[in-house]
Motif scaffolding. Structure first.
Motif, PDB file in Angstrom:
ATOM      1  N   ASP A 125       0.784  -1.232   0.000  1.00 37.82           N
ATOM      2  CA  ASP A 125       0.000   0.000   0.000  1.00 37.82           C
ATOM      3  C   ASP A 125       0.822   1.291   0.000  1.00 37.82           C
ATOM      4  OD1 ASP A 125       0.847  -0.299   2.635  1.00 37.82           O
ATOM      5  OD2 ASP A 125      -1.166  -0.332   3.513  1.00 37.82           O
ATOM      6  N   PHE A 126       1.570   1.557   1.078  1.00 41.18           N
ATOM      7  CA  PHE A 126       2.254   2.838   1.225  1.00 41.18           C
ATOM      8  C   PHE A 126       3.761   2.646   1.326  1.00 41.18           C
ATOM      9  CE2 PHE A 126      -1.938   3.196   3.292  1.00 41.18           C
ATOM     10  CZ  PHE A 126      -2.536   4.050   2.371  1.00 41.18           C
ATOM     11  N   THR A 127       4.492   3.655   0.890  1.00 42.71           N
ATOM     12  CA  THR A 127       5.954   3.540   0.864  1.00 42.71           C
ATOM     13  C   THR A 127       6.523   3.266   2.249  1.00 42.71           C
ATOM     14  OG1 THR A 127       6.208   5.946   1.105  1.00 42.71           O
ATOM     15  CG2 THR A 127       6.158   5.050  -1.150  1.00 42.71           C
ATOM     16  N   ILE A 128       5.936   3.867   3.282  1.00 43.76           N
ATOM     17  CA  ILE A 128       6.484   3.674   4.620  1.00 43.76           C
ATOM     18  C   ILE A 128       6.243   2.250   5.123  1.00 43.76           C
ATOM     19  CG2 ILE A 128       6.261   6.117   5.209  1.00 43.76           C
ATOM     20  CD1 ILE A 128       3.853   5.315   6.985  1.00 43.76           C
ATOM     21  N   ASN A 129       5.329   1.528   4.473  1.00 40.38           N
ATOM     22  CA  ASN A 129       5.058   0.138   4.835  1.00 40.38           C
ATOM     23  C   ASN A 129       5.725  -0.842   3.877  1.00 40.38           C
ATOM     24  OD1 ASN A 129       3.431   1.057   6.919  1.00 40.38           O
ATOM     25  ND2 ASN A 129       1.557   0.922   5.708  1.00 40.38           N
ATOM     26  N   PRO A 161       0.767   4.275  -8.621  1.00 41.28           N
ATOM     27  CA  PRO A 161      -0.352   5.210  -8.797  1.00 41.28           C
ATOM     28  C   PRO A 161      -1.375   5.087  -7.663  1.00 41.28           C
ATOM     29  CG  PRO A 161       0.140   4.061 -10.850  1.00 41.28           C
ATOM     30  CD  PRO A 161       0.927   3.375  -9.786  1.00 41.28           C
ATOM     31  N   ALA A 162      -1.698   6.222  -7.059  1.00 44.42           N
ATOM     32  CA  ALA A 162      -2.597   6.198  -5.898  1.00 44.42           C
ATOM     33  C   ALA A 162      -3.970   5.648  -6.251  1.00 44.42           C
ATOM     34  CB  ALA A 162      -2.715   7.604  -5.314  1.00 44.42           C
ATOM     35  N   SER A 163      -4.510   6.066  -7.382  1.00 39.91           N
ATOM     36  CA  SER A 163      -5.851   5.607  -7.744  1.00 39.91           C
ATOM     37  C   SER A 163      -5.877   4.089  -7.912  1.00 39.91           C
ATOM     38  CB  SER A 163      -6.328   6.293  -9.021  1.00 39.91           C
ATOM     39  OG  SER A 163      -5.441   6.042 -10.095  1.00 39.91           O
ATOM     40  N   GLN A 164      -4.824   3.519  -8.468  1.00 40.91           N
ATOM     41  CA  GLN A 164      -4.766   2.062  -8.636  1.00 40.91           C
ATOM     42  C   GLN A 164      -4.710   1.358  -7.286  1.00 40.91           C
ATOM     43  OE1 GLN A 164      -1.637   0.654 -11.250  1.00 40.91           O
ATOM     44  NE2 GLN A 164      -1.715  -1.408 -10.390  1.00 40.91           N
ATOM     45  N   ARG A 165      -3.872   1.871  -6.370  1.00 40.28           N
ATOM     46  CA  ARG A 165      -3.768   1.230  -5.049  1.00 40.28           C
ATOM     47  C   ARG A 165      -5.118   1.283  -4.318  1.00 40.28           C
ATOM     48  NH1 ARG A 165       0.787  -0.126  -6.592  1.00 40.28           N
ATOM     49  NH2 ARG A 165      -0.694  -1.664  -7.392  1.00 40.28           N
ATOM     50  N   PHE A 166      -5.827   2.407  -4.436  1.00 39.22           N
ATOM     51  CA  PHE A 166      -7.102   2.535  -3.731  1.00 39.22           C
ATOM     52  C   PHE A 166      -8.209   1.754  -4.423  1.00 39.22           C
ATOM     53  CE2 PHE A 166      -5.245   6.797  -2.283  1.00 39.22           C
ATOM     54  CZ  PHE A 166      -4.739   6.238  -1.117  1.00 39.22           C
ATOM     55  N   GLN A 167      -8.147   1.627  -5.729  1.00 38.22           N
ATOM     56  CA  GLN A 167      -9.133   0.802  -6.420  1.00 38.22           C
ATOM     57  C   GLN A 167      -8.993  -0.660  -6.019  1.00 38.22           C
ATOM     58  OE1 GLN A 167     -11.669   1.611  -8.103  1.00 38.22           O
ATOM     59  NE2 GLN A 167     -11.372   3.518  -9.225  1.00 38.22           N
ATOM     60  N   ARG A 172      -7.836   1.141   1.986  1.00 35.96           N
ATOM     61  CA  ARG A 172      -6.545   1.828   2.056  1.00 35.96           C
ATOM     62  C   ARG A 172      -6.710   3.342   2.191  1.00 35.96           C
ATOM     63  NH1 ARG A 172      -3.506  -1.704  -2.706  1.00 35.96           N
ATOM     64  NH2 ARG A 172      -2.739  -3.385  -1.339  1.00 35.96           N
ATOM     65  N   MET A 173      -7.834   3.879   1.721  1.00 36.30           N
ATOM     66  CA  MET A 173      -8.065   5.323   1.866  1.00 36.30           C
ATOM     67  C   MET A 173      -8.181   5.689   3.347  1.00 36.30           C
ATOM     68  SD  MET A 173     -10.597   6.249  -1.332  1.00 36.30           S
ATOM     69  CE  MET A 173     -11.938   5.149  -0.891  1.00 36.30           C
ATOM     70  N   LEU A 174      -8.891   4.867   4.113  1.00 38.04           N
ATOM     71  CA  LEU A 174      -9.000   5.114   5.549  1.00 38.04           C
ATOM     72  C   LEU A 174      -7.674   4.871   6.250  1.00 38.04           C
ATOM     73  CD1 LEU A 174     -12.477   3.550   6.432  1.00 38.04           C
ATOM     74  CD2 LEU A 174     -11.874   5.968   6.364  1.00 38.04           C
ATOM     75  N   ILE A 187      -0.467  13.840   4.106  1.00 36.78           N
ATOM     76  CA  ILE A 187      -0.755  12.963   2.976  1.00 36.78           C
ATOM     77  C   ILE A 187      -0.304  13.665   1.709  1.00 36.78           C
ATOM     78  CG2 ILE A 187      -2.548  11.756   1.672  1.00 36.78           C
ATOM     79  CD1 ILE A 187      -4.158  11.547   4.246  1.00 36.78           C
ATOM     80  N   GLU A 188       0.550  13.015   0.965  1.00 38.67           N
ATOM     81  CA  GLU A 188       1.108  13.575  -0.272  1.00 38.67           C
ATOM     82  C   GLU A 188      -0.032  13.999  -1.206  1.00 38.67           C
ATOM     83  OE1 GLU A 188       1.905  13.047  -4.428  1.00 38.67           O
ATOM     84  OE2 GLU A 188       1.036  11.418  -3.245  1.00 38.67           O
ATOM     85  N   PRO A 189       0.088  15.164  -1.898  1.00 35.91           N
ATOM     86  CA  PRO A 189      -1.030  15.740  -2.652  1.00 35.91           C
ATOM     87  C   PRO A 189      -1.705  14.789  -3.646  1.00 35.91           C
ATOM     88  CG  PRO A 189       0.715  17.357  -2.462  1.00 35.91           C
ATOM     89  CD  PRO A 189       1.257  16.076  -1.884  1.00 35.91           C
ATOM     90  N   GLU A 190      -0.938  14.034  -4.417  1.00 34.92           N
ATOM     91  CA  GLU A 190      -1.567  13.137  -5.392  1.00 34.92           C
ATOM     92  C   GLU A 190      -2.331  12.021  -4.678  1.00 34.92           C
ATOM     93  OE1 GLU A 190       0.928  11.645  -8.465  1.00 34.92           O
ATOM     94  OE2 GLU A 190       1.689  13.615  -9.041  1.00 34.92           O
ATOM     95  N   THR A 191      -1.804  11.578  -3.559  1.00 33.84           N
ATOM     96  CA  THR A 191      -2.492  10.552  -2.778  1.00 33.84           C
ATOM     97  C   THR A 191      -3.791  11.108  -2.206  1.00 33.84           C
ATOM     98  OG1 THR A 191      -0.375   9.498  -2.229  1.00 33.84           O
ATOM     99  CG2 THR A 191      -2.261   8.966  -0.823  1.00 33.84           C
ATOM    100  N   MET A 192      -3.755  12.339  -1.664  1.00 33.73           N
ATOM    101  CA  MET A 192      -4.967  12.963  -1.140  1.00 33.73           C
ATOM    102  C   MET A 192      -5.982  13.206  -2.247  1.00 33.73           C
ATOM    103  SD  MET A 192      -6.860  14.152   1.271  1.00 33.73           S
ATOM    104  CE  MET A 192      -5.973  14.531   2.792  1.00 33.73           C
ATOM    105  N   ALA A 193      -5.527  13.658  -3.394  1.00 38.22           N
ATOM    106  CA  ALA A 193      -6.447  13.910  -4.506  1.00 38.22           C
ATOM    107  C   ALA A 193      -7.149  12.628  -4.930  1.00 38.22           C
ATOM    108  CB  ALA A 193      -5.689  14.518  -5.685  1.00 38.22           C
TER     109      ALA A 193
END
Length: 455
Positions: A125-129, A161-167, A172-174, A187-193
């Protein structure tokens, strides 16, 4: 747990496999926090893992996940035993894999096991993980996704890509919101968007999974920030529109100089300590949920007539929507229903006050009142009054053993019926107020106030 995980890594390596610590435990080690658990990633297949270790559980073998029992748990249970020792006695071992499509927004339709640790990390999911750690090489870090840089910068960013990870998994959005609040990151801007664009998709996640994430947000020590991010990400509107409606609802400044209902609620959420009770946290969130629909400007001041009753019904609907247990719902509603009763504690009859003080988990009622006061006018005099009353009153005086029962009334010639409840309650009132203290005094009280006859 750490020693168990390292021993698993060592044994897998001894058998010729790759094996590393992965995920949240690596993140927490780098942040100098104590990991909640330790996970291992390996190129060994689930069948190979289960053949190597004496006690394993194929909880998600189709996705490459096997639980390996600790050595102590294995020895205690015995290899042939069927009892599951529990997640706390196991280490999760996951095979390196790449994922196909996620048509159910949670699980991949297909997985392909791989020999590449980097390929495995890139589906997370996220880079820190997405960091890997080799405990057998002086904690060497393998970072294929710039996770260390994002840890240093305090950034939550998806891998790829954030949209792909959340789809792939809408939850993962929560999780992005929760991690940002817990670690005080942005939250990085593209991830928040991407979250804002997909917020409406959160309804595809089961209520139980949403509830669990919300409870974690509320009990990890940064609940106020979590709810600010829920609002910014547009998910508050989707998940808890009743809470969103608190924004802009003004309150009488003589009682609430802090501002509107939303501001007051955020102050209370910010006061919740890490690892607090989930029911207390939900009580803090929902105690004033009835204010927006009952708001009115009266000639003397702003009023919220009946907000407790309205709020109690709203809180029940919210809790049932999120699939809280019946026991949790009962306690949360008790907190909402009783949070205004503290205003009357100095005026209550002794029996009424003692019944109030012996409500189940009263310590949560008292703590909610303290936070409510601290987040508004700051006057803790009623809180201190109740604390002193509890300290000065022995438990047996707050909840004394009954002096008489229905059998005593029958022996005295009273006929069983609906009035038994009234008689016994009145007798308990007299006992709580010190007017009767023995069985004989209680029976004399009954004879005087409830003459024998049809009940």
């Amino acid at each position: 747990m750490k020693e168990d995980a390292i021993e698993i890594v060592r044994e897998l390596r001894r058998r010729g496999h790759q094996a590393l610590l992965v995920g949240g435990c690596v993140r927490d080690i780098l942040l100098e926090r104590e990991p909640a658990d330790y996970d291992v990633a390996t190129d060994a297949t689930p069948d190979e893992v289960m053949s190597i270790f004496p006690k394993t559980y194929a909880v998600g073998a189709q996705f490459g996940v096997v639980l390996v029992a600790s050595k102590a748990a294995s020895e205690a249970a015995g290899k042939a035993a069927s009892e599951h020792p529990g997640k706390e006695d196991c280490t999760e071992v996951a095979t390196f894999r790449s994922d196909g499509r996620y048509s159910d927004s949670r699980h991949p339709d297909e997985v392909r096991f791989t020999r590449s640790a980097e390929e495995d990390v890139r589906r997370r999911d996220f880079t820190i993980n997405g960091l890997l750690l080799d405990p057998l090489k002086e904690n060497q870090i393998l970072d294929y996704v710039c996770g260390r840089a994002d840890l240093a910068a305090g950034v939550i960013r998806t891998i790829g890509p954030a949209s792909q990870r959340f789809q792939e998994d809408k939850l993962r959005m929560l999780r992005a919101v929760r991690f940002a609040a817990r670690f005080e990151y942005r939250i990085e801007p593209e991830t928040m968007a991407a979250i804002q664009n997909l917020a409406g998709e959160i309804h595809r996640v089961s209520p139980e999974r949403v509830r669990d994430e919300l409870v974690k947000m509320l009990t990890e020590g940064h609940a106020g920030r979590a709810f600010e991010l829920l609002d910014e990400s547009r998910m508050l509107h989707e998940i808890l529109p009743e809470v969103e409606k608190m924004k802009g609802v003004e309150q009488p400044p003589q009682y609430h100089p802090e501002g509107d209902v939303w501001t007051h609620t955020l102050l209370m959420l910010n006061a919740l300590p890490a690892k607090c009770s989930p029911t207390l946290a939900m009580g803090a969130l929902l105690h004033d949920v009835g204010k927006p629909p009952t708001f009115r400007v009266a000639p003397d001041r702003i009023r919220f007539d009946g907000h407790v009753e309205v709020g109690n019904k709203m809180a029940e609907a919210i809790c049932r929507r999120l699939r809280f247990s019946n026991d949790d719902i009962e306690q949360i509603l008790s907190l909402v229903e009783n949070h205004m009763r503290f205003a009357e504690v100095k005026k209550m009859r002794e029996s009424t006050l003692k019944r109030f003080l012996r409500r189940p988990r009263f310590e949560e009622q008292l703590e909610l009142h303290r936070m409510d006061c601290r987040a508004s006018h700051g006057d803790l005099s009623l809180y201190e009054f109740v604390r002193e009353k509890l300290a000065m009153t022995p438990a047996e005086q707050i909840r004394p053993a009954p002096l008489i029962t229905g059998d005593d009334l029958i022996s005295e010639g009273y006929l069983p019926g609906p009035r038994f409840k009234e008689i016994l309650a009145a007798c308990e009132d007299a006992q709580l107020e010190g007017r009767v203290s023995t069985r004989d005094e209680a029976m004399e009280f009954v004879r005087k106030n409830f003459p024998a006859g049809p009940c």
